[in-house]
Every structure is written in structure tokens, then in C-alpha cells.
Design an enzyme around this catalytic site. Structure first.
Site, PDB file in Angstrom:
ATOM      1  N   ALA A  37       0.838  -1.218   0.074  1.00  0.00           N
ATOM      2  CA  ALA A  37       0.072   0.173   0.120  1.00  0.00           C
ATOM      3  C   ALA A  37       0.845   1.356  -0.003  1.00  0.00           C
ATOM      4  O   ALA A  37       0.412   2.307   0.131  1.00  0.00           O
ATOM      5  CB  ALA A  37      -0.876   0.051   1.222  1.00  0.00           C
ATOM      6  N   ALA A  38       2.220   1.309  -0.228  1.00  0.00           N
ATOM      7  CA  ALA A  38       3.006   2.582  -0.352  1.00  0.00           C
ATOM      8  C   ALA A  38       2.488   3.153  -1.456  1.00  0.00           C
ATOM      9  O   ALA A  38       2.145   4.398  -1.389  1.00  0.00           O
ATOM     10  CB  ALA A  38       4.499   2.144  -0.554  1.00  0.00           C
ATOM     11  N   GLY A  39       2.194   2.606  -2.643  1.00  0.00           N
ATOM     12  CA  GLY A  39       1.637   3.180  -3.756  1.00  0.00           C
ATOM     13  C   GLY A  39       0.299   3.961  -3.666  1.00  0.00           C
ATOM     14  O   GLY A  39      -0.134   4.999  -3.822  1.00  0.00           O
ATOM     15  N   ASP A  40      -0.574   3.370  -2.758  1.00  0.00           N
ATOM     16  CA  ASP A  40      -2.027   3.595  -2.376  1.00  0.00           C
ATOM     17  C   ASP A  40      -1.978   4.938  -1.615  1.00  0.00           C
ATOM     18  O   ASP A  40      -2.609   6.029  -1.831  1.00  0.00           O
ATOM     19  CB  ASP A  40      -2.758   2.520  -1.630  1.00  0.00           C
ATOM     20  CG  ASP A  40      -3.071   1.418  -2.947  1.00  0.00           C
ATOM     21  OD1 ASP A  40      -3.097   1.766  -4.205  1.00  0.00           O
ATOM     22  OD2 ASP A  40      -3.198   0.554  -2.393  1.00  0.00           O
TER      23      ASP A  40
HETATM   24  P1  ATP Z   1       3.229  -0.945  -3.629  1.00  0.00           P
HETATM   25  O1  ATP Z   1       2.658  -1.856  -4.769  1.00  0.00           O
HETATM   26  O2  ATP Z   1       4.257  -1.479  -2.890  1.00  0.00           O
HETATM   27  O3  ATP Z   1       2.062  -0.484  -2.821  1.00  0.00           O
HETATM   28  P2  ATP Z   1       3.875   0.584  -5.918  1.00  0.00           P
HETATM   29  O4  ATP Z   1       4.702  -0.382  -6.705  1.00  0.00           O
HETATM   30  O5  ATP Z   1       2.585   0.993  -6.291  1.00  0.00           O
HETATM   31  O6  ATP Z   1       3.843   0.334  -4.220  1.00  0.00           O
HETATM   32  P3  ATP Z   1       6.180   2.287  -5.410  1.00  0.00           P
HETATM   33  O7  ATP Z   1       6.865   2.974  -6.540  1.00  0.00           O
HETATM   34  O8  ATP Z   1       7.068   1.018  -5.229  1.00  0.00           O
HETATM   35  O9  ATP Z   1       4.838   2.052  -5.750  1.00  0.00           O
HETATM   36  O10 ATP Z   1       6.163   3.195  -4.018  1.00  0.00           O
HETATM   37  C1  ATP Z   1       5.278   4.082  -4.046  1.00  0.00           C
HETATM   38  C2  ATP Z   1       5.925   5.656  -3.293  1.00  0.00           C
HETATM   39  O11 ATP Z   1       6.398   4.815  -1.931  1.00  0.00           O
HETATM   40  C3  ATP Z   1       7.427   5.805  -3.744  1.00  0.00           C
HETATM   41  O12 ATP Z   1       6.907   6.783  -4.646  1.00  0.00           O
HETATM   42  C4  ATP Z   1       7.967   6.413  -2.530  1.00  0.00           C
HETATM   43  O13 ATP Z   1       7.202   7.698  -2.280  1.00  0.00           O
HETATM   44  C5  ATP Z   1       7.281   5.319  -1.412  1.00  0.00           C
HETATM   45  N1  ATP Z   1       8.436   4.185  -1.194  1.00  0.00           N
HETATM   46  C6  ATP Z   1       8.029   3.037  -1.667  1.00  0.00           C
HETATM   47  N2  ATP Z   1       9.135   2.481  -0.878  1.00  0.00           N
HETATM   48  C7  ATP Z   1      10.348   3.154  -0.387  1.00  0.00           C
HETATM   49  C8  ATP Z   1      11.235   3.095   0.389  1.00  0.00           C
HETATM   50  N3  ATP Z   1      11.639   1.769   0.348  1.00  0.00           N
HETATM   51  N4  ATP Z   1      11.847   4.078   1.093  1.00  0.00           N
HETATM   52  C9  ATP Z   1      11.232   5.220   0.876  1.00  0.00           C
HETATM   53  N5  ATP Z   1      10.144   5.583   0.388  1.00  0.00           N
HETATM   54  C10 ATP Z   1       9.504   4.479  -0.414  1.00  0.00           C
END
Ligand code: ATP
Length: 305
Positions: free
Chosen positions: A252-255
Site C-alpha cells: 500500500a505504499a503506492g496507494d
Molecule cells: P506497492 O505496490 O508496494 O504499494 P507501488 O509499486 O505502487 O507500491 P512504489 O513506486 O514502489 O509504488 O512506491 C510508491 C511510493 O512509496 C514511492 O514513490 C515512495 O514515495 C514510497 N516508497 C516506496 N518504497 C520506499 C522505500 N523503501 N523508502 C522510502 N519510500 C518508499
């Protein structure tokens, strides 16, 4: 900062059921599971909750089953402070669920049964046209039927409403959608899928963003995991770093990032400010386990150094 503007999120809600296993069963085999847990999830719900926890005034348009999961989820939405007047209970379809197995190495297998999310059709949006009319920002993803996304784009895109699409999970998009998007926020995988360009540095990010701009999208934000995000607007092109954290779970980092962008913009931030704020919120979410439990509140982002 200007006056608070309304956000409407149109999207999915699922109940995630997670079983930890030593190893995955092969077809026909039964294995003993270990820890079992149930969490609220779904990209739409996660993004709506992120936006409201981070200070947004948020209404959610979604569809749940009229079953135990649906009722529990609705209660959760109320407790979070979401406007749920457009969350419908489907009498035919069950609530969306995701069955997740995680093995000892952290690898997972996921089966999603979309259930009522597939019933979120344009008629439901028509029934809540007043709510959508009030929104300054409309946020959506691709876990609900494509005809609903097309309807949103045709009806509200480029007409004073700012339609933001998180194209996840990646799938082919009708070409006509792009010109009605205010912003698109893909991760690196989704960018590769939609543009054919693998983002490895600033030059390839510029190239991928140009692909979307040529189709009529005004703002492109490509999330780059630990590296933060690449932002391309008519006024700004460049990467914005995410704070360094010790990662625990990136679910949920992306969300969180997308909900934070919407909350920031709705509070009057410009794009650079909103993406910087979203990087901080998403980095914080990575330091905690789980999907919705890891989404931070505004105060926590303010206090985060
Ligand atoms: P997920 O599927 O894991 O929810 P995602 O693949 O949709 O994520 P990411 O680009 O991996 O999206 O991450 C989204 C945002 O989260 C990044 O733009 C950044 O702000 C933050 N982020 C992710 N991983 C990290 C990390 N290891 N350290 C700091 N910020 C992070």
C-alpha cells in the site's frame, strides 16, 4: 494554501484474507497454514483512506456485498470519516475478497475474487452525479469495470474536474481516455506496460512521461519505490526523492502516495509540494506492516523528520 476542495474516489474495496504457510501447496495437496489474518484492502479503499487520514474531505464511490464483510467494511469506512453516501450494497454479488498465501521466504500468491466491485457500473455514478459534480478531484484505479473508467473520463474528464488515474493493476487503456485525464500516476511496472519504456534514469522517465503527454495527459507522476517519484508538469520536470527509511513492508505504499497527492492538492499544494508530501507519507507507510494499518495520519507526516 487555498481552501479545501472535495475529493471523490471511485474504486474497489476488498477484504484480504492472509494465511502464512511454510510452503505453497501443489495442486490437489492440502498443507497446514500458520498465522491467519483478515485486513481491509482494495486499491480504491486504500487510496480513499489515505486521502482522508491525510486531511482530505473524501467521498468514496464503491460497491460491497450485502454480507458480513460488506457490513464490517462499511463500518470501517464510517469510522475513518469517509463520506459513504455512494457506497452501495449489492444484493446479488458478494464482497470482493483477496485470498493471499505468504510462504516462509515472503513470496506470495494472490487470488482476487472481485465480486461486487465488478458491479460498480456507470449507473451507480449517474445515481450520484451530484456528489461527482461537487468534486474538484476524482481519483480512480483499474480494479473496477473499464466501462466505469470510460464513463468517468467522458463525463467528468477535462470539464473543470481534475481526473487522476492510477493505472493499476496495469491493463490496456482505450486511447480516448488519455485526453480526459488531468494526471496519471503509474509505478515503474505500469509505465513499462503502458509505454513500453523501462524507466532507469531521468532521461527514460522524461521519455515515458512524453508518451503520456502526447496523448493529452497534463501531469505525469511515475513512482520509483525507494527513489521517490518523477514528476512532469507544464512547469516542472524532475525527480523528487523520498526520505530514507528502514523498510518493513511496502504494501500500500503506492496507494498511500496517491491518496496523499490528492489530499495535498485538495488542500491547495502545487504539484511539487504535493509529490514531496506524498513521498513523506508513503515512506512512513513503508515502515509499518500491512495495508490500511500502515497508512499514516496527517499529524504523523508533519512530525516525520
Ligand atoms: P506497492 O505496490 O508496494 O504499494 P507501488 O509499486 O505502487 O507500491 P512504489 O513506486 O514502489 O509504488 O512506491 C510508491 C511510493 O512509496 C514511492 O514513490 C515512495 O514515495 C514510497 N516508497 C516506496 N518504497 C520506499 C522505500 N523503501 N523508502 C522510502 N519510500 C518508499
Amino acid at each position: 494554501m487555498g481552501q479545501q476542495q472535495k475529493i471523490v474516489v471511485v474504486g474497489s474495496s476488498n477484504t484480504d484474507m492472509v494465511v502464512r504457510v511454510k510452503r505453497f501447496p501443489v495442486p490437489g495437496e492440502t498443507v497446514h497454514g500458520e498465522e491467519f489474518s483478515i485486513h481491509p484492502g482494495g486499491k480504491g479503499a486504500n487510496q480513499a483512506i489515505a486521502a482522508v487520514r491525510l486531511g482530505g474531505e473524501v467521498a468514496f464511490v464503491a460497491r460491497l456485498g450485502n454480507d458480513a464483510f460488506g457490513h464490517q467494511t462499511l463500518e470501517n469506512f464510517k469510522n475513518e470519516g469517509l463520506d459513504i453516501q455512494a457506497v452501495a450494497l449489492d444484493e446479488q454479488l458478494p464482497s470482493g475478497v483477496a485470498q493471499i498465501m505468504v510462504d516462509a521466504s515472503g513470496e506470495n500468491t494472490i487470488v482476487v475474487a472481485s465480486g461486487a466491485n465488478q458491479g460498480l457500473l456507470p449507473q451507480q455514478l449517474e445515481a450520484h452525479a451530484g456528489l461527482l459534480e461537487e468534486a474538484a478531484f476524482i481519483l480512480t484505479q483499474l480494479e473496477t469495470p473499464m466501462e466505469t473508467i470510460v464513463y468517468l473520463a467522458n463525463t467528468y474528464g477535462g470539464k473543470g474536474k481534475k481526473l487522476i488515474l492510477n493505472p493499476a493493476p496495469a491493463c490496456e487503456l482505450p486511447e480516448a481516455i488519455y485526453k480526459n485525464l488531468y494526471a496519471i500516476v503509474p509505478n515503474e511496472e505500469e509505465t513499462k506496460f503502458l509505454t513500453g519504456i523501462r524507466v532507469t534514469n531521468e532521461a527514460t522517465a522524461v521519455h515515458a512521461a512524453a508518451h503520456f503527454h502526447q496523448k493529452g495527459v497534463q501531469v505525469v507522476v511515475i513512482t520509483l519505490g525507494a527513489a521517490g517519484a518523477f514528476l512532469s508538469t507544464p512547469d516542472y520536470t524532475g525527480s523528487l526523492a523520498s526520505p530514507e527509511v528502514i523498510p518493513v513492508d511496502s504494501t500500500a505504499a503506492g496507494d498511500t502516495f496517491i491518496g496523499a497527492v490528492a489530499a495535498g492538492l485538495s488542500a491547495g499544494m502545487d504539484w511539487v509540494e504535493a509529490v514531496t508530501f506524498a513521498n513523506r507519507a508513503a515512506a512512513l507507510s513503508v515502515t509499518k506492516k500491512g495495508a490500511q494499518p500502515s497508512i499514516p495520519f496527517l499529524q504523523q507526516v508533519r512530525e516525520f523528520n
